[in-house]
Write a protein that holds these residues in place. Structure first.
Motif, short mmCIF file in Angstrom:
data_model
loop_
_atom_site.label_atom_id
_atom_site.label_comp_id
_atom_site.label_asym_id
_atom_site.label_seq_id
_atom_site.Cartn_x
_atom_site.Cartn_y
_atom_site.Cartn_z
N VAL A 101 10.04 6.27 9.93
CA VAL A 101 10.60 6.33 11.28
C VAL A 101 9.93 5.27 12.14
O VAL A 101 8.70 5.14 12.14
CB VAL A 101 10.38 7.72 11.92
N CYS A 102 10.73 4.46 12.84
CA CYS A 102 10.23 3.56 13.87
C CYS A 102 10.48 4.24 15.21
O CYS A 102 11.61 4.64 15.50
CB CYS A 102 10.95 2.22 13.83
N ALA A 103 9.44 4.37 16.02
CA ALA A 103 9.56 5.24 17.18
C ALA A 103 8.70 4.76 18.34
O ALA A 103 7.75 4.00 18.18
CB ALA A 103 9.12 6.66 16.80
N THR A 104 9.09 5.23 19.53
CA THR A 104 8.20 5.15 20.68
C THR A 104 7.31 6.39 20.64
O THR A 104 7.46 7.25 19.77
CB THR A 104 9.00 5.15 21.99
N VAL A 105 6.41 6.50 21.60
CA VAL A 105 5.51 7.66 21.61
C VAL A 105 6.25 8.96 21.90
O VAL A 105 5.65 10.03 21.89
CB VAL A 105 4.37 7.47 22.62
N ALA A 106 7.57 8.88 22.16
CA ALA A 106 8.36 10.10 22.33
C ALA A 106 8.41 10.90 21.03
O ALA A 106 8.78 12.07 21.03
CB ALA A 106 9.79 9.75 22.77
N PHE A 107 8.02 10.27 19.93
CA PHE A 107 8.14 10.91 18.62
C PHE A 107 6.76 11.33 18.11
O PHE A 107 5.81 10.57 18.21
CB PHE A 107 8.74 9.92 17.62
N GLY A 108 6.67 12.52 17.57
CA GLY A 108 5.50 12.84 16.79
C GLY A 108 4.72 14.07 17.16
O GLY A 108 4.13 14.71 16.31
N MET A 109 4.70 14.45 18.45
CA MET A 109 3.82 15.55 18.80
C MET A 109 4.24 16.84 18.13
O MET A 109 3.41 17.68 17.82
CB MET A 109 3.78 15.74 20.32
N GLY A 110 5.51 16.99 17.88
CA GLY A 110 5.98 18.22 17.25
C GLY A 110 6.19 18.10 15.76
O GLY A 110 6.81 18.97 15.16
N ILE A 111 5.69 17.02 15.15
CA ILE A 111 5.92 16.81 13.72
C ILE A 111 4.81 17.48 12.92
O ILE A 111 3.64 17.17 13.08
CB ILE A 111 5.98 15.30 13.41
N ASP A 112 5.21 18.38 12.04
CA ASP A 112 4.25 19.13 11.23
C ASP A 112 4.23 18.63 9.80
O ASP A 112 3.68 19.28 8.92
CB ASP A 112 4.63 20.62 11.27
N LYS A 113 4.85 17.48 9.56
CA LYS A 113 4.98 16.93 8.19
C LYS A 113 3.60 16.52 7.68
O LYS A 113 2.98 15.62 8.23
CB LYS A 113 5.93 15.73 8.22
N PRO A 114 3.11 17.17 6.63
CA PRO A 114 1.73 16.91 6.20
C PRO A 114 1.55 15.67 5.34
O PRO A 114 0.44 15.18 5.19
CB PRO A 114 1.37 18.16 5.40
N ASN A 157 0.78 -1.24 0.00
CA ASN A 157 0.00 0.00 0.00
C ASN A 157 0.81 1.28 0.00
O ASN A 157 0.33 2.32 -0.44
CB ASN A 157 -0.93 0.01 1.22
N HIS A 158 2.05 1.25 0.50
CA HIS A 158 2.83 2.49 0.62
C HIS A 158 4.30 2.26 0.27
O HIS A 158 5.20 2.55 1.08
CB HIS A 158 2.71 3.04 2.06
N PRO A 159 4.57 1.75 -0.93
CA PRO A 159 5.96 1.39 -1.27
C PRO A 159 6.91 2.57 -1.36
O PRO A 159 8.13 2.37 -1.27
CB PRO A 159 5.81 0.69 -2.63
N GLU A 160 6.39 3.80 -1.55
CA GLU A 160 7.27 4.96 -1.66
C GLU A 160 7.00 6.00 -0.57
O GLU A 160 7.70 7.01 -0.51
CB GLU A 160 7.07 5.65 -3.02
N ASP A 161 6.01 5.78 0.27
CA ASP A 161 5.50 6.84 1.13
C ASP A 161 6.23 6.96 2.46
O ASP A 161 6.73 5.97 3.01
CB ASP A 161 4.01 6.62 1.41
N ALA A 162 6.22 8.19 3.00
CA ALA A 162 6.71 8.42 4.35
C ALA A 162 5.70 7.87 5.36
O ALA A 162 4.49 7.92 5.14
CB ALA A 162 6.90 9.92 4.59
N GLY A 163 6.21 7.33 6.45
CA GLY A 163 5.31 6.78 7.47
C GLY A 163 5.98 6.69 8.82
O GLY A 163 7.20 6.86 8.96
N ILE A 164 5.17 6.44 9.84
CA ILE A 164 5.64 6.28 11.22
C ILE A 164 5.19 4.93 11.72
O ILE A 164 4.03 4.56 11.56
CB ILE A 164 5.10 7.38 12.14
N VAL A 165 6.11 4.17 12.33
CA VAL A 165 5.79 2.88 12.95
C VAL A 165 6.02 3.02 14.44
O VAL A 165 7.14 3.30 14.88
CB VAL A 165 6.67 1.75 12.38
N TYR A 166 4.97 2.84 15.23
CA TYR A 166 5.08 2.99 16.69
C TYR A 166 5.26 1.62 17.35
O TYR A 166 4.56 0.66 17.05
CB TYR A 166 3.84 3.67 17.26
N CYS A 167 6.23 1.55 18.27
CA CYS A 167 6.49 0.37 19.08
C CYS A 167 6.50 0.77 20.56
O CYS A 167 6.76 1.93 20.88
CB CYS A 167 7.83 -0.27 18.72
N LEU A 168 6.28 -0.20 21.43
CA LEU A 168 6.16 0.11 22.85
C LEU A 168 7.51 0.30 23.54
O LEU A 168 7.65 1.10 24.45
CB LEU A 168 5.37 -1.01 23.55
#
Length: 617
Positions: free
Chosen positions: A292-305, A234-245
């Protein structure tokens, strides 16, 4: 003179919206909010991510005389917003710990000289005596308190420094304040009003619906392989975020996904060296198609549309957190996906973490209810969007047609006998073993552990051979979700019966279960997206797809030359309009959404050249 031009001349807010930001009209409640703030009123705005919250204070800031002060919790968010405003020709700056003393002194000089339209500042900096005194000597036109849910201890991103912002009502009673958030239940809203002293503020609540996001939850089987298949399909070229605990899982997943896909996949968590963490975030915001693979520490300040997907390999802690994190996808309004794997161990782990925390019992009680609501969302057989919106007090009259349970309705069946077998296995083994061991007992698996405890001699041993291991996992997952089994935190995750289970065991209450779809039977999200004729880049013709990629390449080239993220030059949605409209001159180009007068001057020739070259071929 046309009616549109006459209206723009009569309404300075519309003029700013068109001339500076390049949008023909306000959306939803934006016009009402902007007018209210321009007139000097306080406001509490609840609007989904991507709904245009920033315009609700940026337009008034450019209409009202003086400088607007925007309180923002994260450095990255300030930097991105200031970069975007400067691209539009707006005088903006930020003041935070990333600046050295000379840079900070220059910003303070600009403030004192009245040279700024907007200044972004961290809450702890704002409430210092030095900064408050500086503001007292400056003409301040409004205070915008972004991410206002941070003021509430009931919120998912509580920040103690936000509690001090009530001082603004005391020191600057005549300056309007607008508090904004994308996520707040009733308790959090009440906290915002009380703690920020907004009792007299007008409250504007937009729909929480993000119709461009496709919601999908899949049973956890081989989560990394499932994630890989989802991304490649579904997203072979797209930017994305993967959240892990966990941090360890973040690093392992990032390394594995990069190796399997050959793409740039970066880890992000609080345990990384600060320089590397900042560099990875910078590469994500300024790159194209970075994951980006991230914990919940990532993302609140991300303005990437143009984040096209958000994936959860582990459950978040609440529906608020889930909504906030998935809301980082598709901020530009184009189609995006919220994808999550979910299994019984997720519930066990989160409940253990909750019970072992040092939070007061009152907060634990609230958090238990929030976790139960999230589990209910995962197990629902109805439209997921209806369930999600209902949690925030909003009713969606009809199923959305854009979630997995709408694409393929979930089958339910009478699972009373299966529930009785599972509950009996938990009871007869002493209510101190997890689902994995109980499934071995039910399926008659003579493991070493089963033999050690003599569980192969029980009446329930081998009574559940009609189901596979995965099918039994679904049964136990749903029994936990429905409150018939609970995690015993003193026995390291063992499952025990709740009082409500007694009626089921004795045959006095029936149980309905949902049947998990077999692996590989789900239709591709890309197929579903094509059925909706969404106009996403995936649906472009071959020629238009070449133009799309050429425009993105030119945007990236210009962004790298300036050291800014590509989206501050143009959003994907604006590039898509270029593909659709194929403007041939500056006048036509200027009429595209998201193209203000300053951007026509700076970028018109560059992008028109790309369009002409492709049209000629």
């Amino acid at each position: 003179m046309s009616q549109a031009l006459l209206f723009a001349e009569q309404d300075p807010a519309v003029d700013v919206l068109r001339r500076v930001f390049g949008y023909p009209q306000f959306r939803g409640p934006q016009a009402e909010i902007v007018d209210h703030v321009i007139r000097g009123g306080d406001a509490l705005v609840l609007m989904p991510t991507g709904g245009g919250k920033s315009l609700c204070y940026q337009v008034p800031a450019l209409v009202r005389p003086g400088m607007a002060v925007v309180v923002s919790p994260l450095i990255a968010l300030m930097r991105d917003q200031v970069d975007a405003l400067r691209q539009l020709g707006v005088s903006a700056a930020y003041l935070n710990s990333s600046l050295d003393w000379r840079e900070a002194q220059e910003v303070e000089r600009q403030i004192a000289a009245g040279a700024l339209d907007l200044v972004y500042v961290a809450p702890e900096r704002l409430v210092t005596p030095r900064f408050l005194e500086l503001l007292a000597r400056t003409e301040v036109c409004l205070f915008a308190l972004d991410e206002a849910h941070c003021v509430s201890q009931w919120g998912h991103d509580f920040r103690p420094e936000y509690l001090q912002l009530s001082i603004l009502a005391e020191r600057f009673p005549e300056v309007p304040r607008i508090a904004l958030t994308a996520t707040a239940d009733n308790q959090t809203r009440a906290d915002i009003v009380q703690r920020l002293r907004l009792q007299d503020a007008e409250v504007f609540i937009s729909s929480f619906d993000r119709p461009n996001i496709t919601y999908r939850v899949v049973p956890k089987r081989e989560p990394k392989r499932q994630l890989l298949e989802f991304i490649q399909t579904n997203h072979p070229e797209d930017a994305g975020i993967v959240y892990c605990l966990s941090r360890a899982k973040v690093e392992d997943t990032a390394e594995w996904l990069a190796r399997e896909t050959g793409r740039e996949v970066l880890p992000y968590h609080a345990g990384l060296e600060p320089g590397l963490r900042e560099a990875n975030q910078d590469r994500f915001t300024k790159g194209e198609g970075v994951i980006v693979c991230a914990t919940v520490a990532f993302g609140m300040g991300i303005d990437k549309p143009n984040v096209r997907f958000v994936a959860h390999l582990d459950l978040p802690k609440s529906l608020e957190a889930y909504y906030q994190e998935t809301g980082r996808a598709g901020r530009d309004g184009l189609p995006a996906t919220a994808w999550m794997t979910y299994g019984v161990q997720d519930v066990v782990t989160l409940r253990q973490m909750l019970e072992q925390s040092e939070a007061p019992e009152e907060i634990k009680r609230v958090e238990r209810a929030k976790l139960e609501a999230l589990v209910g969302y995962c197990e629902c057989a109805a439209c997921r969007r209806q369930v999600l919106l209902n949690y925030f007090g909003e009713t969606l009259a009809e199923p959305c047609g854009n979630c997995d349970t709408c694409f393929e309705p979930v089958e339910t069946f009478d699972g009373t006998v299966l529930a009785q077998k599972a509950l009996s296995a938990a009871y007869r083994t002493g209510q101190r073993f997890g689902a994995g061991h109980l499934i071995d007992v039910l399926r008659g698996s003579a493991t070493e552990k089963v033999g050690k405890f003599g569980h192969d001699k029980l009446k329930t041993f081998g009574c559940g051979t009609e189901l596979s291991k995965q099918e039994w996992q679904a049964v136990f997952r749903q029994l936990i979700a429905s409150g018939l089994l609970e995690v015993d935190h003193e026995s390291y995750g063992g499952l025990r019966l709740t009082p409500g289970a007694v009626a089921v065991v004795k045959g006095g209450q029936s149980v309905r279960l949902r049947r998990d779809p077999a692996a590989g039977t789900k239709k591709s999200l890309r197929e579903a997206r094509a059925r909706r004729d969404s106009g996403a880049p995936a649906a472009l013709s071959e020629a238009d797809d070449r133009l799309w990629h050429a425009l993105k390449a030119r945007r990236l080239e210009l962004a790298k030359a300036q050291g800014v993220p590509p989206y501050v030059i143009f959003h994907d949605s604006t590039l898509l309009e270029m593909v659709r409209e194929k403007p041939r001159d500056a006048g036509h180009f200027a009429g595209l959404p998201g193209v203000g007068s300053r951007k026509v001057e700076r970028y018109g020739d560059a992008f028109l050249a790309v369009i002409r070259a492709h049209v000629q071929h």
